[in-house]
Design a protein around this motif. Sequence first.
Motif, PDB file in Angstrom:
ATOM      1  N   ALA A  58      14.583   2.973  -4.384  1.00  0.00           N
ATOM      2  CA  ALA A  58      13.694   3.874  -3.974  1.00  0.00           C
ATOM      3  C   ALA A  58      12.812   3.300  -2.919  1.00  0.00           C
ATOM      4  O   ALA A  58      12.167   2.180  -3.199  1.00  0.00           O
ATOM      5  CB  ALA A  58      12.809   4.769  -5.069  1.00  0.00           C
ATOM      6  N   TYR A  59      12.762   3.888  -1.470  1.00  0.00           N
ATOM      7  CA  TYR A  59      12.054   3.467  -0.745  1.00  0.00           C
ATOM      8  C   TYR A  59      10.665   4.341  -0.591  1.00  0.00           C
ATOM      9  O   TYR A  59      10.847   5.587  -0.432  1.00  0.00           O
ATOM     10  CB  TYR A  59      12.558   3.325   0.698  1.00  0.00           C
ATOM     11  N   MET A  60       9.508   3.739  -0.689  1.00  0.00           N
ATOM     12  CA  MET A  60       8.387   4.456  -0.478  1.00  0.00           C
ATOM     13  C   MET A  60       7.624   4.204   0.613  1.00  0.00           C
ATOM     14  O   MET A  60       7.705   2.978   1.063  1.00  0.00           O
ATOM     15  CB  MET A  60       7.440   4.362  -1.815  1.00  0.00           C
ATOM     16  N   HIS A  61       6.917   4.961   1.230  1.00  0.00           N
ATOM     17  CA  HIS A  61       6.052   4.773   2.346  1.00  0.00           C
ATOM     18  C   HIS A  61       4.808   5.658   2.407  1.00  0.00           C
ATOM     19  O   HIS A  61       4.912   6.898   2.151  1.00  0.00           O
ATOM     20  CB  HIS A  61       6.968   5.047   3.669  1.00  0.00           C
ATOM     21  N   LEU A  62       3.594   5.115   2.496  1.00  0.00           N
ATOM     22  CA  LEU A  62       2.415   5.868   2.235  1.00  0.00           C
ATOM     23  C   LEU A  62       2.167   6.969   1.184  1.00  0.00           C
ATOM     24  O   LEU A  62       1.942   7.958   1.468  1.00  0.00           O
ATOM     25  CB  LEU A  62       1.966   6.662   3.675  1.00  0.00           C
ATOM     26  N   GLY A  63       2.584   6.550   0.013  1.00  0.00           N
ATOM     27  CA  GLY A  63       2.497   7.512  -1.079  1.00  0.00           C
ATOM     28  C   GLY A  63       3.560   8.265  -1.320  1.00  0.00           C
ATOM     29  O   GLY A  63       3.516   9.231  -2.235  1.00  0.00           O
ATOM     30  N   LYS A  64       4.499   8.372  -0.370  1.00  0.00           N
ATOM     31  CA  LYS A  64       5.642   9.136  -0.562  1.00  0.00           C
ATOM     32  C   LYS A  64       6.766   8.714  -0.717  1.00  0.00           C
ATOM     33  O   LYS A  64       6.986   7.631  -0.139  1.00  0.00           O
ATOM     34  CB  LYS A  64       5.595  10.187   0.922  1.00  0.00           C
ATOM     35  N   LEU A  65       7.670   9.350  -1.456  1.00  0.00           N
ATOM     36  CA  LEU A  65       9.140   9.053  -1.532  1.00  0.00           C
ATOM     37  C   LEU A  65       9.897   9.207  -0.256  1.00  0.00           C
ATOM     38  O   LEU A  65      10.223  10.306  -0.026  1.00  0.00           O
ATOM     39  CB  LEU A  65       9.947   9.428  -2.883  1.00  0.00           C
ATOM     40  N   ARG A 108      11.675  -4.011  10.895  1.00  0.00           N
ATOM     41  CA  ARG A 108      11.100  -3.864  12.039  1.00  0.00           C
ATOM     42  C   ARG A 108       9.764  -3.586  11.820  1.00  0.00           C
ATOM     43  O   ARG A 108       8.832  -3.679  12.495  1.00  0.00           O
ATOM     44  CB  ARG A 108      11.569  -2.605  12.435  1.00  0.00           C
ATOM     45  N   PHE A 109       9.258  -3.229  10.418  1.00  0.00           N
ATOM     46  CA  PHE A 109       7.966  -3.586   9.947  1.00  0.00           C
ATOM     47  C   PHE A 109       7.923  -3.584   8.458  1.00  0.00           C
ATOM     48  O   PHE A 109       8.713  -3.435   8.147  1.00  0.00           O
ATOM     49  CB  PHE A 109       7.137  -2.072  10.529  1.00  0.00           C
ATOM     50  N   GLY A 110       6.585  -3.998   7.988  1.00  0.00           N
ATOM     51  CA  GLY A 110       6.524  -4.005   6.660  1.00  0.00           C
ATOM     52  C   GLY A 110       6.286  -5.337   6.331  1.00  0.00           C
ATOM     53  O   GLY A 110       5.527  -6.018   6.100  1.00  0.00           O
ATOM     54  N   GLY A 168       0.801  -1.186   0.040  1.00  0.00           N
ATOM     55  CA  GLY A 168      -0.055   0.217   0.176  1.00  0.00           C
ATOM     56  C   GLY A 168       0.651   1.548   0.018  1.00  0.00           C
ATOM     57  O   GLY A 168       0.255   2.453   0.311  1.00  0.00           O
ATOM     58  N   CYS A 169       2.146   1.208  -0.209  1.00  0.00           N
ATOM     59  CA  CYS A 169       3.024   2.302  -0.245  1.00  0.00           C
ATOM     60  C   CYS A 169       2.800   3.181  -1.642  1.00  0.00           C
ATOM     61  O   CYS A 169       3.421   4.248  -1.600  1.00  0.00           O
ATOM     62  CB  CYS A 169       4.306   1.938   0.224  1.00  0.00           C
ATOM     63  N   LEU A 185       3.105   3.801  -8.834  1.00  0.00           N
ATOM     64  CA  LEU A 185       3.941   4.511  -9.514  1.00  0.00           C
ATOM     65  C   LEU A 185       4.431   3.782 -10.757  1.00  0.00           C
ATOM     66  O   LEU A 185       4.344   4.478 -11.773  1.00  0.00           O
ATOM     67  CB  LEU A 185       4.978   4.981  -8.493  1.00  0.00           C
ATOM     68  N   LEU A 186       4.772   2.500 -10.467  1.00  0.00           N
ATOM     69  CA  LEU A 186       5.074   1.871 -11.659  1.00  0.00           C
ATOM     70  C   LEU A 186       4.084   1.726 -12.885  1.00  0.00           C
ATOM     71  O   LEU A 186       4.444   2.157 -13.952  1.00  0.00           O
ATOM     72  CB  LEU A 186       5.554   0.372 -11.288  1.00  0.00           C
TER      73      LEU A 186
END
Lengths: 312, 277
Positions: B243-250, B275-277, B66-67, B72-73
């Motif tokens: 690129a690491y994405m989280h909640l729609g943000k880069l 730790r999460f994900g 859900g990030c 994006l792709l």
Amino acid sequence: MLNAEMSQATLPNLTGIVDANRRTDLVMAGIGISVLIIAMSLLAAVVIDLIVGGWPRLMNPDFYLNFPSRHPLKAGIVSAWVGTILVMLVTAGIAIPLGVGAGVYLEEYAARNWITDFIEINVSNLAGVPSIIYGLLALGLFIHGFGLGETILTAGLVLALLILPVIIVSTREAIRGIPLDLREAAYGLGADKWQTVRLYVLPAARSGILTGTIVGLARAIGEAAPVITIGALTFIAFLPPSPLQASPPFINFEWLESPFTIMPIQMFNWVSRPQAEFHINAAATGVILMLMTLAMNGIAIWLRYHLRRQIR
Amino acid sequence: MTQKIFHDQHVTQLSPKTEPPPHAQRESLAAEIRKLSFWYGETQALKEITLSIAYRKVTALIGPSGCGKSTLLRSFNRMHDLYAGNRYSGEICLFPENHNLIELDPFMVRLRIGMVFQKPNPFPKSIFENVAAGLRIQGVQNKKLLSDRVEQALRDAALWEEVKDRLSQSAYGLSGGQQQRLCIARALAPQPEILLLDEPTSALDPIATAKVEDLITDIRNRFTVIIVTHNMQQAARISDFTAYMHLGKLIEFAPTGELFTTPQETLTRDYITGRFG
């Protein structure tokens, strides 16, 4: 300790549930089998009755080659089976492209708005309209309105109208059954909508479309009411002009404008005669009509099998 | 050199200014995303993403479910345009022309950018026709050209040896891993400017996954690849940039080695240490 007590307390209960479920299964299977036997034996009774009743005529080659006659033993079905085949050709030629086209449009192209919804509801409702109503429509529109006359063309048109909803609905369902994956794969390569539909969706959906088409044609081949309404003949002593000819262009369409009769009308006509000999003819006609339907289904199965294997 | 540029890119990306890079940098870039936002109806799935895609390198998009990494792709070949109610803002610029592909015709975009999906989705046709599909859509008729390109694509996808004797058989007769490599060959045959891979190995077993990773490594110098993966080891193994994405943000973008060894952001560190994900 507690565990042991619990399992002792619940174990007999579980067995009871399992037994009860098994009993329900047996009862349901029993009901299913009896219903099946009743239905199948009724069908078998009809078929066997027709075959036994029509046997003397079925075994006589003249029956297939003679025109109807006042003498039951000379009467044949040549005009009826030729008429049925020609009418079905017209019906299929009109209903399949129109129905598949409409189904593709509604499923792939139509915008989702109230007009589309309205069309969809009407298409579904049309499937339930009694066939004689279509006959009245054809009488008013095709015969009196367009002046097409009581011809093979008119009969083909009215039967095409009759089965159009069936073909549209089954086309839509077959198309809807194609996984999204497959469409995305095609779109992902840059295919436009028509390329996607033509190259990937329709080929994948064709066996479903074919099934719906055959169900529709099988209904059309047995319809008498709308064709009687448009004034098909019940007694006809000549054949329509041949669609093929020896001189160029080798094909002609005069047969479209010819008077005709079809198998169900011939059958109806003979059943309503008082003489028992004509009833034998009617039974034999019924058997042939069923064989024609069966042959059509056979062609569909064969086509489906080959289309599935033939993939270039 | 590219590493240096990308490191700079990474720094500027964190700051709000997003000027187009000078011409010298463009030559090493295949595309650049500038302030891209995306909405599924009312839900915003991408929030002002700015990211550079290196020319003929592998860029991995990672992040928890859900990030927005698949969103994006899929923006890259305008897959979202197939469904009603989706909306973009911002730019995805394709170099060297500097075309904003959000404003191009989606069909044109998809002719230039190839995509491979999570689940293998070959067409119900022969192996040959599957690989030739993209070329046929582009109107290629020449038999010689078709068969040359099909062979080349199958070789690129490391599938040629396995299927060369049965090109006319149904693609459904292949195993799952072979089908996925077939889909990669299908995407490669029209020689796309960018190849998008959306979790291409998530439906495959470890051996088939290894084959797909090997082939990505083999083509990395000839194609620009963007890969979405939920598998961090995979990103570490095959990508040049991550690129690491989280909640729609880069959150963070860096050369893969740096991102995995010295993440700058706490979120990134937490994610890659599990730790999460």
